[in-house]
Design a protein around this motif. Structure first.
Motif, PDB file in Angstrom:
ATOM      1  N   THR A 175     -23.408  59.567  15.215  1.00 14.46           N
ATOM      2  CA  THR A 175     -23.385  60.852  14.538  1.00 14.46           C
ATOM      3  C   THR A 175     -24.130  61.895  15.367  1.00 14.46           C
ATOM      4  O   THR A 175     -25.068  61.561  16.102  1.00 14.46           O
ATOM      5  CB  THR A 175     -24.003  60.736  13.125  1.00 14.46           C
ATOM      6  OG1 THR A 175     -23.905  62.004  12.462  1.00 14.46           O
ATOM      7  CG2 THR A 175     -25.453  60.295  13.182  1.00 14.46           C
ATOM      8  N   GLY A 193     -26.298  64.198  14.889  1.00 12.84           N
ATOM      9  CA  GLY A 193     -27.731  64.430  14.750  1.00 12.84           C
ATOM     10  C   GLY A 193     -28.575  63.587  15.674  1.00 12.84           C
ATOM     11  O   GLY A 193     -29.628  64.030  16.156  1.00 12.84           O
ATOM     12  N   ASN A 194     -28.127  62.368  15.954  1.00 13.30           N
ATOM     13  CA  ASN A 194     -28.866  61.506  16.881  1.00 13.30           C
ATOM     14  C   ASN A 194     -28.951  62.127  18.268  1.00 13.30           C
ATOM     15  O   ASN A 194     -29.948  61.982  18.978  1.00 13.30           O
ATOM     16  CB  ASN A 194     -28.189  60.139  16.994  1.00 13.30           C
ATOM     17  CG  ASN A 194     -28.246  59.342  15.704  1.00 13.30           C
ATOM     18  OD1 ASN A 194     -29.076  59.608  14.835  1.00 13.30           O
ATOM     19  ND2 ASN A 194     -27.360  58.382  15.559  1.00 13.30           N
ATOM     20  N   TYR A 228     -25.411  70.406   6.647  1.00  9.79           N
ATOM     21  CA  TYR A 228     -25.977  69.083   6.376  1.00  9.79           C
ATOM     22  C   TYR A 228     -25.554  68.015   7.381  1.00  9.79           C
ATOM     23  O   TYR A 228     -25.940  66.860   7.248  1.00  9.79           O
ATOM     24  CB  TYR A 228     -25.626  68.664   4.941  1.00  9.79           C
ATOM     25  CG  TYR A 228     -26.005  69.735   3.939  1.00  9.79           C
ATOM     26  CD1 TYR A 228     -27.344  70.097   3.771  1.00  9.79           C
ATOM     27  CD2 TYR A 228     -25.042  70.430   3.228  1.00  9.79           C
ATOM     28  CE1 TYR A 228     -27.705  71.104   2.893  1.00  9.79           C
ATOM     29  CE2 TYR A 228     -25.390  71.439   2.342  1.00  9.79           C
ATOM     30  CZ  TYR A 228     -26.721  71.780   2.184  1.00  9.79           C
ATOM     31  OH  TYR A 228     -27.083  72.786   1.318  1.00  9.79           O
ATOM     32  N   GLY A 229     -24.763  68.420   8.389  1.00  6.47           N
ATOM     33  CA  GLY A 229     -24.512  67.545   9.527  1.00  6.47           C
ATOM     34  C   GLY A 229     -23.728  66.288   9.242  1.00  6.47           C
ATOM     35  O   GLY A 229     -23.862  65.302   9.967  1.00  6.47           O
ATOM     36  N   THR A 258     -30.336  56.736  11.113  1.00  8.62           N
ATOM     37  CA  THR A 258     -28.915  56.780  11.487  1.00  8.62           C
ATOM     38  C   THR A 258     -28.674  56.310  12.920  1.00  8.62           C
ATOM     39  O   THR A 258     -27.623  56.582  13.506  1.00  8.62           O
ATOM     40  CB  THR A 258     -28.365  58.212  11.333  1.00  8.62           C
ATOM     41  OG1 THR A 258     -29.127  59.103  12.150  1.00  8.62           O
ATOM     42  CG2 THR A 258     -28.419  58.662   9.879  1.00  8.62           C
ATOM     43  N   ALA A 270     -28.504  65.468  18.956  1.00 12.55           N
ATOM     44  CA  ALA A 270     -29.256  66.723  18.903  1.00 12.55           C
ATOM     45  C   ALA A 270     -30.756  66.455  19.022  1.00 12.55           C
ATOM     46  O   ALA A 270     -31.480  67.176  19.721  1.00 12.55           O
ATOM     47  CB  ALA A 270     -28.957  67.462  17.596  1.00 12.55           C
ATOM     48  N   SER A 271     -31.224  65.380  18.382  1.00 11.70           N
ATOM     49  CA  SER A 271     -32.650  65.072  18.411  1.00 11.70           C
ATOM     50  C   SER A 271     -33.115  64.566  19.771  1.00 11.70           C
ATOM     51  O   SER A 271     -34.316  64.522  20.044  1.00 11.70           O
ATOM     52  CB  SER A 271     -32.984  64.034  17.334  1.00 11.70           C
ATOM     53  OG  SER A 271     -32.376  62.790  17.626  1.00 11.70           O
TER      54      SER A 271
END
Length: 374
Positions: free
Chosen positions: A198, A200-201, A66-67, A193, A203-204
């Motif tokens: 974090t 995920g930012n 869930y990162g 976010t 990775a995207s």
């Protein structure tokens, strides 16, 4: 300020240190690391410095699924007088907790985090490189460690700090980079976010970065995720433009990360009396300023690169060469001043730098010693 007890176990097998001219960003790590545990019933506990090592996690740990994680980035510098300086670390740990809040991670004690960082640097002080344009990069981060496949905030975490001696972030150094404007992908949107640091930012952002790199560009310039017309960030940095004598940068809008270097740049420019504005900036405005001959400079700002001048913008199959592809006067002055303050070569009129006291650790030990740091 509260004094905290931190267990210290020194390494019995020191690593070989790399030559300064061979340093690559984020490839080499020091002999020790700091760890702090969290459980919902105890809170943050068991502060310790141990030899750098792998960490063991259950395959069901929440971070993998869930990162739920945040991180920060800052640097330590060695001055000509052998002083160790940190640059605005209080701002990093303040932002760290802002990110924690967005990711439903319990806040850390910012004083404890800073004291732990100072002590870790004292232990690994000999790892700070001395050559020009080098520093000790600092990566504090938190990961969720509860073994539970349920979409809910974790009840267990680890806060970790690792250190890495580094050279320049870009192989070009302060030479201007080429960036392309991203039309397909977006980095973040307001309410998401984007204001948190974090994983995920990042990775995207990789797909757009990969495609941009294949075309010969160092970074991408992100546009807003709604209208796809307003400038937000460049790669993982904040972005500034000098247009007809005025420096402008996108205002903080709920999707842009508020950089510590960005904040410092704004304060420096206002201190010098340079006209500077935070507002919405469209890519169309930048194109028109270029056509009118008023786009004088562009540069990214961030901890890793400090200042990254932009020499070329690529948008809608058209190249815009900025300042003849050369580093601009403002970009150079900002870089020289900021790095001068960070390394102690220039006076710090703002009280930004924090000195790490010098404490010598004598010999490797296998048992844990309880050491207090003021």
């Amino acid at each position: 300020m509260t004094t905290y007890n931190i267990n210290v176990t020194l390494s019995t097998a020191k690593k070989e240190k790399p030559q300064a001219e061979k340093l690559q960003f984020g490839k080499t790590f020091t002999d020790h690391m700091f760890i702090l545990d969290y459980s919902v019933d105890i809170g943050w506990h068991d502060a310790r410095i141990i030899p750098y090592q792998n960490i063991s996690l259950d395959p069901a740990s929440a971070i993998f699924h869930y990162g739920q994680s945040v991180f920060e980035g800052l640097k330590a510098y060695l001055t000509k007088k052998e002083q160790v300086l940190l640059f605005r670390p209080d701002q990093n740990f303040k932002r760290f907790n802002q990110s924690n809040d967005r990711l439903c991670i319990p806040h850390i004690d910012e004083d404890l985090a800073l004291q732990a960082l100072k002590q870790l640097i004292q232990v690994d002080r000999e790892w700070i490189p001395k050559a020009a344009d080098t520093s000790l990069y600092i990566r504090p981060f938190i990961i969720s460690t509860e073994s539970y496949l349920g979409v809910a905030p974790s009840t267990h975490y680890q806060f970790i700090i690792i250190l890495s001696p580094v050279g320049s972030y870009y192989k070009e150094g302060l030479s201007p980079i080429k960036i392309s404007v991203e039309n397909e992908f977006v980095r973040a949107v307001a309410g998401g976010t984007g204001t948190a640091k974090t994983g995920g930012n990042y990775a995207s952002s990789l797909k757009a970065q990969q495609q941009s790199g294949e075309k010969g560009y160092s970074q991408v310039l992100w546009l807003d995720g709604v209208e796809r017309k307003y400038i937000e960030e460049v790669g993982s940095m904040n972005i500034f433009f000098k247009i007809d004598g005025e420096v402008v940068t996108p205002m903080i809008n709920g999707s842009i990360l508020e950089g510590i270097t960005r904040k410092s740049i704004l304060q420096l420019l206002r201190y010098w009396g340079v006209p500077v504005t935070e507002r919405r900036i469209s890519i169309d405005e930048i194109k028109q300023a270029y056509v009118d001959g008023k786009l004088e400079e562009a540069f990214g700002t961030g901890t890793a690169a400090v200042i990254a001048p932009v020499g070329e913008l690529f948008w809608n199959n058209e190249k815009m060469t900025i300042n003849n592809g050369q580093t601009g006067e403002v970009s150079q002055k900002l870089y020289d001043t900021l790095t001068g303050i960070q390394t102690g070569a220039l006076e710090d009129p703002f009280g930004w730098v924090v000195e790490v006291p010098s404490i010598k650790y004598f010999s490797p030990i296998e048992s844990q010693d309880m050491i207090e740091i003021p």
